[in-house]
Design an enzyme around this catalytic site. Sequence first.
Site, mmCIF file in Angstrom:
data_model
loop_
_atom_site.group_PDB
_atom_site.id
_atom_site.type_symbol
_atom_site.label_atom_id
_atom_site.label_comp_id
_atom_site.label_asym_id
_atom_site.label_seq_id
_atom_site.Cartn_x
_atom_site.Cartn_y
_atom_site.Cartn_z
ATOM 1 C CB CYS A 38 4.300 0.711 -14.793
ATOM 2 S SG CYS A 38 3.356 -0.735 -15.240
ATOM 3 C CD GLU A 61 -6.893 6.264 5.944
ATOM 4 O OE1 GLU A 61 -7.727 6.105 5.027
ATOM 5 O OE2 GLU A 61 -5.666 6.147 5.766
ATOM 6 C CE LYS A 121 -3.546 3.401 4.983
ATOM 7 N NZ LYS A 121 -4.075 4.623 4.464
ATOM 8 C CD GLU A 153 -4.022 0.753 2.002
ATOM 9 O OE1 GLU A 153 -4.008 0.829 0.772
ATOM 10 O OE2 GLU A 153 -4.011 1.748 2.736
HETATM 11 C C1 F6R Z 1 -4.624 3.990 0.697
HETATM 12 C C2 F6R Z 1 -4.171 4.566 -0.544
HETATM 13 C C3 F6R Z 1 -5.137 4.680 -1.667
HETATM 14 C C4 F6R Z 1 -5.090 6.107 -2.211
HETATM 15 C C5 F6R Z 1 -5.983 6.238 -3.452
HETATM 16 C C6 F6R Z 1 -5.987 7.666 -3.964
HETATM 17 O O1 F6R Z 1 -3.600 3.930 1.635
HETATM 18 O O2 F6R Z 1 -3.054 4.965 -0.661
HETATM 19 O O3 F6R Z 1 -6.431 4.347 -1.271
HETATM 20 O O4 F6R Z 1 -5.510 6.969 -1.195
HETATM 21 O O5 F6R Z 1 -5.497 5.396 -4.449
HETATM 22 O O6 F6R Z 1 -4.706 8.090 -4.279
HETATM 23 P P1 F6R Z 1 -4.368 9.613 -4.518
HETATM 24 O O7 F6R Z 1 -4.464 10.306 -3.200
HETATM 25 O O8 F6R Z 1 -2.971 9.617 -5.049
HETATM 26 O O9 F6R Z 1 -5.374 10.132 -5.489
#
Ligand code: F6R
Length: 607
Positions: free
Chosen positions: A2, A479, A483, A486
Amino acid sequence: MCGIIGIVQGRGEVASFLHQALKRLEYRGYDSVGITTIADNHLHTKKDKGKVDDVHRSMNLDDIPGSIGIGHTRWATHGAPSLMNSHPHFDCKNEIAVIHNGVIDNFLQLRTDLHSRGHKFKSETDTEIIPHLIEEYMKEGMDLATALKEVTKQIGGTYAIVAISTKEPKKIVCTRNGNPLVLGREDGVSYVSSDIPAFLPRTSNMILLLDGEIATLSVDGIEIRKLSDNTLVNRETIKISWTADQAQKSGFPHFMLKEIHEQPDAIRNTLRLKPEVFENAAKIIYNARRVYLLAMGTSGHAAMASRHMFASIAGILPTFELASDFPDTVYGALSKDDCIVAITQSGETTDTITAVKYAQKFGVKVLAITNVVGSSITRLADYTVITQAGPEIGVAATKTFMVQLISLAQIALALGELAGFMDSKEIERKRQSLQEIPEIVSNVISTQEERARRLAGILYDRPSLLFLGRGVSMATAYEGALKLKEIAYNHAEGYSAGESKHGPIALIQSDYPVIFVVPNDRTRNCVIGNIMEMKARGASIISVVEEGDTDVDSLSDHTFTVPAGVEPEFSTMVYVVPLQLFSYYMATRSGYDPDKPRNLAKSVTVL
Ligand code: F6R
């Protein structure tokens, strides 16, 4: 999750600013959008299910009167994405409007109470109880700020709440508990938002609002008070170095592609941080008995890759745990001699924050690596490294992953010096090699982008793909797969190439795409063996190799190449780039918007 924005200015209309700010906040959720302003002592609202552009097309979000207003983009938790559930929500008389990010966990009971007192609800959301509770308190003669303060005594859970009322038509009131809100102020205009990019084109003056505080915004200024004793808080203004341009697409079709291209600069800027930043971080690890790397998603892959850096350069092998599972895995087997390295680009991921808070009960030291100044993790950690990616708007993390890796590499080198595990000349050589990474990444982008686009044209409709790598390249493979799934929604698994023959090989049939990450390191010969095993079962082999690796090239149906000579521990930073580009083009080839993948949000603030 949000996006929240609010603005109060002396004159002129705020609707088009709110509309543009919501576009900048859409990465936090895009199930519905809504704006409410106050003009002529009435609330004026436009809201509906859908993305900002779609709602704007059907109802012109720029055409709402008023010089004060609030706006919201939703990531649905309570109640499906729909017009009735879209924010803002209102009291019975349509005099109070509220937007909210978070989850009110006792809303059912409060809703039943309010219902029995005659309140009528129009949505299924937890949020809607807030304007009705404010209404009750204002009926008793309280002003908006005092009423919201009373509401915080009733509600449980996590929240960032912003409220306006026609009874006080020149004020915005907001408070938070566990969900982000930042304030901005310039030229007699006051702003509140869940994130800095929302108001960045107007001001880079940021003021933090902390949990347990309430702020009142007007044209005269911003007043922050503690909820506990109503004392005034004197909080300094922080000048943010991010620019408004960084939060625009600058001619790229999507933020994700722009952010992939920004990686060389993001790395350079992070390499420019003072050496003490990494030395201080390294000291925390060096003095710890046990070291846990905690993170989620892409940040978890940075953590996985960094284990190899720490082990080979400093002789220390930290444990990687998913933050979400850490409290249920470690069962309190923690002590004040342990340390956590919490890696989170947003600094707001609830899984990571919760794990850190849990560990802190045992006196564990916390080193944080984040991209966002003033984010929740920075306020919990004993020490924080702020990475220099600038704002990342695309939901899929790319450049923030890169700067996490470069920071972890710098910390590993500083730790290597402290630990005396690796010869100091060798450490210096590796440090120099890091300076070359931006140029190498730039080279990979320019030489491999067209290949990625072409390969996506061939593979975009494959239902499933396997990504394999050994050692540090396992993190790269994970990774690459994350990518792809998602943003392009192809099923993709990242796996250890070594482990692949213990199960996943059963999936292989003629033409099944298997992507191998094959740097020229100690894993190469074994990986060639794994390629042969897959080839023997008819797999279509796609490999990421260094230039001149004709052996692997000749075994592959398609090849991505990267410059030779990358230090083995740092290879993820280079070998992941073709995989980022491949995912991007797989998504766009299938007609998906990679910046707004379904069901995802940039910062995940629920458990
Ligand atoms: C993948 C992605 C998510 C974040 C995860 C952790 O592209 O963006 O998997 O890596 O939600 O987010 P942070 O790094 O903000 O804790």
